[in-house]
Design an enzyme around this catalytic site. Sequence first.
Site, mmCIF file in Angstrom:
data_model
loop_
_atom_site.group_PDB
_atom_site.id
_atom_site.type_symbol
_atom_site.label_atom_id
_atom_site.label_comp_id
_atom_site.label_asym_id
_atom_site.label_seq_id
_atom_site.Cartn_x
_atom_site.Cartn_y
_atom_site.Cartn_z
ATOM 1 C CG HIS A 1 -4.965 -4.227 2.520
ATOM 2 N ND1 HIS A 1 -5.153 -3.303 1.641
ATOM 3 C CD2 HIS A 1 -5.938 -4.295 3.342
ATOM 4 C CE1 HIS A 1 -6.310 -2.881 1.827
ATOM 5 N NE2 HIS A 1 -6.792 -3.425 2.677
ATOM 6 C CB CYS B 1 -1.007 0.022 1.311
ATOM 7 S SG CYS B 1 -2.431 -0.756 1.008
#
Lengths: 250, 468
Positions: free
Chosen positions: A194, A93
């Site tokens: 994620h 991310c």
Amino acid sequence: MTRIRLCHLYPDQLNIYADRGNIAVFRSRAERRGYELEVVGIGVGEALAPECDLIYLGGGQDREQALIAPDLARRGGEISRALEDGAALLAVCGGYQLLGRGYRDRFDFEMLGAGVLPLETVAGEGRLIGDVSIECELDPGEMLTVVGFENHGGRTLLDPGAVPFGRVVHGFGNDGDSGFEGCRLGKAIGTYLHGPLLPRNPWLADWLLGQALARTLGEPPELEALDDELEYQAHAVALHRARERGGKLR
Amino acid sequence: MRIPLVISTLVARSVGATSRLSGRGGGTTLPGRVLNTLNPGAGARLAKKLAQGSAVISATNGKTTSAAMAAAILSPRFRLAGNPAGANLSSGVATALLHTRGADLGLFEVDEAALPRVAAALRPRALCLGNLFRDQLDRYGELEMLAERWRGVVAGLAAESTLIVNEDDPQLAQLARGREGVIRFGIEDARHGGPLPHAADARYCSNCGVAYDYRLAYVGHLGEYSCPGCGFERLKPDIWADEIALEGLIGSSFRLHLPEETLKVKLGLPGLYNVYNALAAAALGHALGASASEIASGLESTEAAFGRSERIEIGEKRLLLLLIKNPTGANEVVRTIVADGTPQTLVLALNDGIADGQDVSWIWDVDFEPLLSGLERLIASGGRAAELALRFKYAGFPESRIELVLSPAEALDRGLELTEAGGELVVCPTYTAMLELQKVLAERGHADLYWQRAARARKESGPPRHQR
């Protein structure tokens, strides 16, 4: 006992999306094979620990990212040297975005990145949120499916010739357009996935552990198989979700 | 074409009745959706019919419970209209406005993302902001964005309206700075404070970005903070609680300090987080003119709201339902459970619908670890049961003691099977798993369906009482 030294960058700032889940997976899967995992937290202004085998960068919200960005931008050389020295790397991310050259927001404000990965990120209209599945070829000829969840406003553009981490099967990936997800540079992987990433993709955790061990052992050791029944189940459900509902702009 | 108000309300109301009759659901949001579509300005115009105006409660965690408490406090003084059953999006509020006949004050719990739209329509005379935690990032994007939208809501609030904020939440405290007519509430009891938990939100000052000094934290990032960078710090609240005594899963007692009076309150709801909910309700009640005794008796008479530490008798066994939905809320649930001794059997049910959050990564930010020592068996349930099982596996809990039972109803049965007569089974579901359980319990005659409660609450007194 061979020790794996993991440098966790900015654990106080980049810690959403279950980053500690990824660390827990590294630790458990290393220990069950008889390797010790030493986690060294590296904060703003602190140097990477020497003899670093594995670098981890997680995700954060905008404010937290802005707080660490200047420090990370100064670390490009240090991280590249660790990679040249044989360290493996996983960035998720925000950590992934900031390993590129930088992040340009809608007002053309540029947040400089570390410049380690050959990419840059620009803000886009709407966030890309949802389940994702991708196909990657970490070792030649071996296709692996990796599943996760993405939630990013930035669109990441790889430089010409740069290698993506994988190809999007369901979901958005880097920019919702190119079909690329993440970036791969040798033993370094950056990705938007994620969820956390590693518990439901144990083969990726093992690949990274193998690459980390290769720094001292010369090549990745054969890691004994573990009972991954629950991991497979979690993977199957996440894959199903990606097929069902990945890549729909909200 | 603009459809007249009277027609749109008629159509919308009949849609609700049809929905209930056809057994498709309770009609707690559908009529409002129809109303908003037929006549987008209808909500605002219906709200104007409430002679005493409206009060709004929003928060990431606890808004359903604080709204139930506030209703109990205000019902002696006002004829209330409200949105029970947690129907707290714009559609739920509009549905509630269709049922305001005879009411003079609107009391609404409003979803944190829906607040800008709802506040603009209702123009509330009192706005109570309870807390802002990281929750369902997949739905809202980021916490910062939500805080910015709330800043806009506060800026748009009429000057004569009262703003009530939790001063222990630095993000909310900051929203209220520089404004007249603010009531601040908080906890002042260092014995219940601790260090800032893992992955806490609001660690950095939104003025200057420097990390706050937390002298102590009570729930998540709620606590006593100050910023070493710009000097921003928590103010002494106007309404506060001290001498808090927590009684495990039963409830708590505390001393409530109001501007003029101090009194002892006994809550029938457990945990420090419910003390915050009580403070929010007390402050809102105070803002709307409730007396100290009305506040105390309102708080003491409030029972658990829809699945929030709700107890249900099933034969010789008892079921305790504790909703979990985000890291902070779940951490408090864990803390409350272990205060009474770790249960031997625990049912956790994780779904990933839109109302639950499609991104289940939040369970890795929950501190389940305090449960591990005494737990004999974990029954992992819901669509993402395997993820829950992995969370416990990688925390070191033996895989052999984890059972995967995907259906929450079957997980409930399995849990009850493992519970001895006279014992209590603790079940922690996410929102839609909770709805599934509620349905099964109702079919078996153990509990009412949520829309039946809502209808009964409306019939009885107007206000949402959330009785069991």
